[in-house]
Design an enzyme around this catalytic site. Sequence first.
Site, PDB file in Angstrom:
ATOM      1  CE  LYS A 177      -1.779   2.773   3.080  1.00  0.00           C
ATOM      2  NZ  LYS A 177      -1.794   4.063   2.391  1.00  0.00           N
ATOM      3  N   GLY A 188       6.981   4.651   8.357  1.00  0.00           N
ATOM      4  CA  GLY A 188       6.108   5.800   8.566  1.00  0.00           C
ATOM      5  C   GLY A 188       6.304   6.381   9.949  1.00  0.00           C
ATOM      6  CB  SER A 189       4.163   8.559  11.974  1.00  0.00           C
ATOM      7  OG  SER A 189       2.989   7.781  12.027  1.00  0.00           O
ATOM      8  CB  THR A 190       7.116   7.013  16.235  1.00  0.00           C
ATOM      9  OG1 THR A 190       8.419   7.155  15.642  1.00  0.00           O
ATOM     10  CG2 THR A 190       7.252   6.246  17.530  1.00  0.00           C
ATOM     11  CD  GLU A 191      -0.283   9.320  16.154  1.00  0.00           C
ATOM     12  OE1 GLU A 191       0.305  10.190  15.479  1.00  0.00           O
ATOM     13  OE2 GLU A 191      -1.500   9.339  16.394  1.00  0.00           O
ATOM     14  N   GLY A 212       3.306   3.253  13.766  1.00  0.00           N
ATOM     15  CA  GLY A 212       4.136   2.064  13.988  1.00  0.00           C
ATOM     16  C   GLY A 212       3.795   1.391  15.313  1.00  0.00           C
ATOM     17  CD  GLU A 257      12.930   3.824   8.080  1.00  0.00           C
ATOM     18  OE1 GLU A 257      12.851   4.727   8.948  1.00  0.00           O
ATOM     19  OE2 GLU A 257      12.896   4.026   6.870  1.00  0.00           O
ATOM     20  CB  CYS A 281      12.867   8.623   8.486  1.00  0.00           C
ATOM     21  SG  CYS A 281      13.665   7.601   7.264  1.00  0.00           S
ATOM     22  CD  GLU A 286      10.172  12.070  11.861  1.00  0.00           C
ATOM     23  OE1 GLU A 286       9.071  11.543  12.091  1.00  0.00           O
ATOM     24  OE2 GLU A 286      11.083  11.516  11.227  1.00  0.00           O
TER      25      GLU A 286
HETATM   26  P1  NDP Z   1       1.822   7.757   8.623  1.00  0.00           P
HETATM   27  O1  NDP Z   1       2.607   6.945   9.566  1.00  0.00           O
HETATM   28  O2  NDP Z   1       0.381   7.968   8.887  1.00  0.00           O
HETATM   29  O3  NDP Z   1       1.929   7.140   7.144  1.00  0.00           O
HETATM   30  C1  NDP Z   1       2.731   6.078   6.736  1.00  0.00           C
HETATM   31  C2  NDP Z   1       1.924   5.026   5.990  1.00  0.00           C
HETATM   32  O4  NDP Z   1       1.057   4.341   6.889  1.00  0.00           O
HETATM   33  C3  NDP Z   1       1.008   5.605   4.912  1.00  0.00           C
HETATM   34  O5  NDP Z   1       0.922   4.702   3.849  1.00  0.00           O
HETATM   35  C4  NDP Z   1      -0.290   5.717   5.677  1.00  0.00           C
HETATM   36  O6  NDP Z   1      -1.403   5.821   4.829  1.00  0.00           O
HETATM   37  C5  NDP Z   1      -0.288   4.424   6.455  1.00  0.00           C
HETATM   38  N1  NDP Z   1      -1.181   4.409   7.610  1.00  0.00           N
HETATM   39  C6  NDP Z   1      -1.776   5.446   8.248  1.00  0.00           C
HETATM   40  N2  NDP Z   1      -2.510   5.007   9.294  1.00  0.00           N
HETATM   41  C7  NDP Z   1      -2.381   3.665   9.317  1.00  0.00           C
HETATM   42  C8  NDP Z   1      -2.886   2.633  10.176  1.00  0.00           C
HETATM   43  N3  NDP Z   1      -3.658   2.908  11.216  1.00  0.00           N
HETATM   44  N4  NDP Z   1      -2.535   1.356   9.922  1.00  0.00           N
HETATM   45  C9  NDP Z   1      -1.730   1.057   8.892  1.00  0.00           C
HETATM   46  N5  NDP Z   1      -1.217   1.981   8.049  1.00  0.00           N
HETATM   47  C10 NDP Z   1      -1.530   3.275   8.258  1.00  0.00           C
HETATM   48  O7  NDP Z   1       2.536   9.150   8.440  1.00  0.00           O
HETATM   49  P2  NDP Z   1       1.868  10.534   7.981  1.00  0.00           P
HETATM   50  O8  NDP Z   1       1.808  10.535   6.522  1.00  0.00           O
HETATM   51  O9  NDP Z   1       0.600  10.793   8.731  1.00  0.00           O
HETATM   52  O10 NDP Z   1       2.946  11.578   8.506  1.00  0.00           O
HETATM   53  C11 NDP Z   1       2.910  12.011   9.861  1.00  0.00           C
HETATM   54  C12 NDP Z   1       4.298  12.224  10.416  1.00  0.00           C
HETATM   55  O11 NDP Z   1       4.961  10.972  10.434  1.00  0.00           O
HETATM   56  C13 NDP Z   1       5.201  13.115   9.586  1.00  0.00           C
HETATM   57  O12 NDP Z   1       5.066  14.443   9.913  1.00  0.00           O
HETATM   58  C14 NDP Z   1       6.556  12.590   9.951  1.00  0.00           C
HETATM   59  O13 NDP Z   1       6.991  13.187  11.144  1.00  0.00           O
HETATM   60  C15 NDP Z   1       6.317  11.121  10.189  1.00  0.00           C
HETATM   61  N6  NDP Z   1       6.680  10.286   9.017  1.00  0.00           N
HETATM   62  C16 NDP Z   1       7.816   9.587   9.090  1.00  0.00           C
HETATM   63  C17 NDP Z   1       8.211   8.822   8.013  1.00  0.00           C
HETATM   64  C18 NDP Z   1       9.465   8.053   8.057  1.00  0.00           C
HETATM   65  O14 NDP Z   1       9.973   7.661   7.009  1.00  0.00           O
HETATM   66  N7  NDP Z   1       9.985   7.762   9.219  1.00  0.00           N
HETATM   67  C19 NDP Z   1       7.458   8.781   6.774  1.00  0.00           C
HETATM   68  C20 NDP Z   1       6.223   9.511   6.816  1.00  0.00           C
HETATM   69  C21 NDP Z   1       5.886  10.244   7.899  1.00  0.00           C
HETATM   70  P3  NDP Z   1      -1.842   7.295   4.359  1.00  0.00           P
HETATM   71  O15 NDP Z   1      -0.752   7.927   3.633  1.00  0.00           O
HETATM   72  O16 NDP Z   1      -2.951   6.998   3.474  1.00  0.00           O
HETATM   73  O17 NDP Z   1      -2.250   8.010   5.613  1.00  0.00           O
END
Ligand code: NDP
Length: 488
Positions: free
Chosen positions: A194, A245-248, A250, A267, A301, A398
């Site tokens: 996804k 993606g985000s720590t939250e 994750g 990651e 990141c 971050e």
């Molecule tokens: P997210 O963690 O929400 O997004 C990462 C991926 O996870 C996207 O494909 C997202 O879909 C998907 N996702 C969102 N919610 C869920 C869930 N409950 N279960 C499974 N998958 C999910 O990051 P955000 O885009 O909201 O960014 C927020 C913050 O996170 C940024 O400001 C940054 O600080 C951090 N971030 C860190 C990254 C890294 O590489 N470490 C990468 C991206 C963000 P969708 O895009 O459709 O929401």
Amino acid sequence: MTDLEKRGDRSPVPADWTYAPAPESTDIVSLRERYGLYVGGEWLEGTEHYTTVSPRDEEPLAEVAQAGEAEVQNAVAVARDAFGTWSALAPSERAKYLFRIARILAERSREFAVLESLNGGKPIKESRDVDVPLAAAHFFYYAGWADKLEYAFPNRQPRPLGVAGQIIPWNFPLLMLAWKVAPALAAGNTVVLKPAETTPLTALLFCDVVRQAELPPGVVNIVTGDGRTGAALVEADVDKVAFTGSTEVGKAIQRRLAGSGKRLTLELGGKAANIVFDDCALDQAVEGIVNGIYFNQGHVCCAGSRLFVQESIYEPVVEKLKRRMATLRVGDPLDKNTDVGAINSREQLERISELVEAGKAEGAEIYQPPCRLPERGYWFAPTVFTNVAQSYRIAQEEIFGPVLSVLTFRTPDEAVEKANNTPYGLSAGIWTEKGSRILWMTERLRAGVVWANTFNRFDPTSPFGGYKESGFGREGGLHGLEPYLTLS
Ligand code: NDP
């Protein structure tokens, strides 16, 4: 460059950098009006759709499917069907498909680079010179391992896991796809991936590469949608989840999978320390600082978002940094001269703006070079904060934008202590002439990757991943194969 201005004992500084526009044509990209879900080697009609836009001007690019639970479960079932034949294939045959994908990515690199910049907002010179070549390199690298797994793990019996559910973010859409898909396929798994809601288009173009490479149907499946689609993929009948993606999010995934027996790699975020000692090559370090935080608008990141400068060189570093920032060209991602492109989405722009306001309110001093930002689209000027205390939100959280916080230290011990004072542990940078100091620091920094006299360097052979709230598991190198195998 026009005339040079001499200022006291400082090195010459250009008074004006005027570049003629050098726009990359978008003709090479042909988009469909509407995309479905790529499952079992076919396009399935989606039931719901949303519009993906270009962050450079908010122009709609295409309609993309929002996959629901049933559609995700169907994709996983198709991937499971395909697993039997794919995992039974001679490993050297699997390698051929991966080599083919790598070659096609390289052949179609311009198309991918333009689309990546159009949909994500990153400067074309970065998608062209970093994202796309590295994505192809990942497939080349893991193609090489596909038929050598017993040599990679001697005296063990490596076996694939089954179906991998992979969820990727919007900052490196194609590259994160490559980091996830290449090792999974090399190990004999099938995947359902996804992409992020805001940047689905290069993943959807990748489906065409998969078709061109004649990969057996169902080995790679792409389901688009927002976080709900990601959550449905985590819940589905997959054997492994790989998330960036985000720590939250994750943490939420980890809680959800606890006790389920599904394998997981995370990651997550970072707040890297870029540490500059007084014996370093100063101009080189300033370039590294700029690359560390303003590369990809700071949507990285492992960005060097906390700069630690040894007190004795604080003033020259900050002055050189500000002068260098004044030469950064902010604007159209598709202009080949652009250094800093568009912010990926309105939400991200709001998040950055909120944290920057918090920095000002807490008492930090802000500097932004004069630059004219385009009227449409999402933009944020390169920003540096000085007078930052460790406790400020801009030094702790971050920001994921082009915003740098400068702090100081006196001794190597103090640098280590301050650098490690964060819940994250993804990356760090050290700038010094002394090799022994690099090794001393590296042993003490709690960071998965430590760069010395460089920053933001990536290579498919090198494992990447974090400590603490930056996640666990490694991607890249031999370590990147392990999460996709059982070793008996
Ligand atoms: P997210 O963690 O929400 O997004 C990462 C991926 O996870 C996207 O494909 C997202 O879909 C998907 N996702 C969102 N919610 C869920 C869930 N409950 N279960 C499974 N998958 C999910 O990051 P955000 O885009 O909201 O960014 C927020 C913050 O996170 C940024 O400001 C940054 O600080 C951090 N971030 C860190 C990254 C890294 O590489 N470490 C990468 C991206 C963000 P969708 O895009 O459709 O929401």
